[in-house]
Enzyme design. Structure first.
Site, short mmCIF file in Angstrom:
data_model
loop_
_atom_site.label_atom_id
_atom_site.label_comp_id
_atom_site.label_asym_id
_atom_site.label_seq_id
_atom_site.Cartn_x
_atom_site.Cartn_y
_atom_site.Cartn_z
N MET A 20 -1.25 2.15 -0.30
CA MET A 20 -0.57 0.68 -0.51
C MET A 20 0.67 1.50 0.93
SD MET A 20 0.71 -1.20 -3.72
CE MET A 20 0.98 -0.28 -4.13
N CYS A 104 -7.53 -5.11 5.05
CA CYS A 104 -7.17 -5.28 5.70
C CYS A 104 -6.51 -6.64 6.41
CB CYS A 104 -5.92 -4.76 7.07
SG CYS A 104 -4.57 -5.02 7.30
N ARG A 232 -0.31 -3.83 -6.41
CA ARG A 232 1.49 -4.48 -6.39
C ARG A 232 1.71 -3.73 -8.18
NH1 ARG A 232 -0.03 -9.68 -5.04
NH2 ARG A 232 -1.93 -9.15 -6.60
#
Ligand SMILES: Cc1cc2nc3c(=O)[nH]c(=O)nc-3n(C[C@H](O)[C@H](O)[C@H](O)COP(=O)(O)O)c2cc1C
Length: 380
Positions: A20, A104, A232
């Site tokens: 990340m 991406c 996340r």
């Protein structure tokens, strides 16, 4: 379930920290690794930046002294640059694993045919992977790729990408179960991950919407993946790696870690301290600010205190502010299993170079025709 094998590399748990950008620097990787076994991947760096000796790129390639396995994600669109960058990583930085970013979704990147747009050009993808694998082979370093389902539902690429990765000699492929158009919205499609497992013989790593260790076990059961990639879910929750390591250990899943606010502040302090060790106090504290909201999500901490923590500029100030939090406050159960980090909205259209969809080659007359930026650091 035992560990994860990526070519010659044995990872004791089938758990990977997702690269990340702006998050998975040396400090964060160490913080997470202190919690449990896994593969902790460096934030993305660009091939061209590395090859041309770009200062920012080199500064991102920092490893903690405790980091025995160095794993780096490369971004690249040009087979020659990717090959050279892979060799530099192996030879000069002693990396044990190279991952390539083909996921991406940022318009600035897809506009140039990079990241999640690139797998549409099957032949170019193959060439890039072959160059990376060839450059890493003398060092016995495995190369993996990380990708999405495709551009959008009408332009899926992941099954082809899996076959191409396998033919190119990649050690594994990681699939984030969303399209580029979805960005981070909606739900990750675990059926697509299962379809990829069926389609290829190399290990598949599943990615998307693992918020708790139980989700990771469910993904393995539903899809048959060889390992899981967590993004996340670990923001402001490095102890998720403790739960994940336990879940995949012979003893099976333990209790979900539910730290009190006091225990969370200890983790915050450790995170800030590691950032400061690596970057100096001023930059380290600045970097730490973005993590404050994630750590305190769901806790009662007041607005004024949160704001001050979001402006913290020294470890002494951090200590003073953290002391104002109630150490006995229990972990907010409402946060368990809840999404965190960016979610955003789907895109109406994926920004691509003109005529990108006209063919799936991408090599043209020996030149990729895809422009690679030195300073592309927006991630995936
Ligand atoms: C802040 C942020 C930065 C990211 N940067 C990258 C990156 O540099 N390379 C990459 O392959 N994916 C990147 N991703 C995507 C994640 O690696 C992962 O694929 C995605 O978040 C889905 O997994 P999750 O549901 O576990 O978060 C990024 C995601 C976030 C939230």
């Amino acid at each position: 379930m035992s560990g994860l094998r990526l070519g010659p590399l044995e990872v004791p748990a089938p758990v990977v920290l997702a690269p990340m950008a702006g998050i998975t620097n040396a400090a964060y990787r160490r913080l997470c690794a202190e919690q449990g076994a896994g593969l902790y991947v460096c934030e993305m760096i660009t091939s061209r930046g590395l090859v041309e000796g770009d200062e920012t790129t080199r500064r991102m390639l920092v490893f903690d002294e405790a980091e025995k396995v160095r794993s780096v994600q490369l971004y690249g669109t040009d087979p020659v640059y990717v090959g050279k960058a892979t060799r530099i990583l192996c030879e000069e930085y002693g990396v044990a694993h190279v991952d390539l970013n083909f996921g991406c979704p940022v318009p600035k990147v897809t506009r140039k045919g990079g990241g999640g747009a690139l797998p549409w050009k099957r032949n170019l993808l193959g060439r890039i992977l072959e160059e990376a694998v060839a450059a890493a082979a003398p060092y016995d370093v495995p190369v993996t790729m990380k990708t999405r389902k495709g551009l959008d539902d009408d332009h899926l690429t992941y099954l082809d990408a899996g076959r191409i990765a396998q033919d190119a000699g990649c050690a594994a492929i990681a699939l984030h179960g969303r399209t580029v158009a979805q960005a981070y919205s909606g739900q990750a499609d675990w059926d697509a991950i299962a379809a990829l497992v069926e389609h290829v013989d190399i290990p598949v790593l599943g990615n998307g919407d693992i918020w708790e260790a139980a989700d990771a076990l469910r993904m393995v059961e539903q899809t048959g993946v060889a390992g899981i990639v967590v993004g996340r879910g670990c923001l402001g929750r490095p102890w998720l790696f403790r739960d994940l390591a336990a879940a995949f250990s012979d003893d099976g899943p333990g209790e979900t870690t539910l730290p009190t606010l006091g225990e969370v502040t200890v983790m915050m302090r450790r995170h800030a301290e590691l950032l400061c060790e690596h970057m100096g106090e001023e930059r380290g504290c600045k970097e730490f600010r973005k993590h404050v909201t994630w750590y305190l999500k769901g806790f009662r901490a007041g607005g004024e205190l949160r704001r001050s923590l979001g402006l913290v500029d020294s470890l002494a100030t951090l200590d003073r502010l953290l002391a104002d939090l109630d150490p006995a406050e229990p972990f907010p159960a409402s946060e368990l299993g809840a999404p965190r980090g960016r979610q955003g909205a789907p895109r109406h259209r994926v920004v691509l170079p003109e005529g990108w969809l006209d063919d799936t080659d991408g090599l043209g007359d020996g030149c990729s025709g895809v422009l690679e930026d030195v300073d592309e650091t927006t991630g995936g």
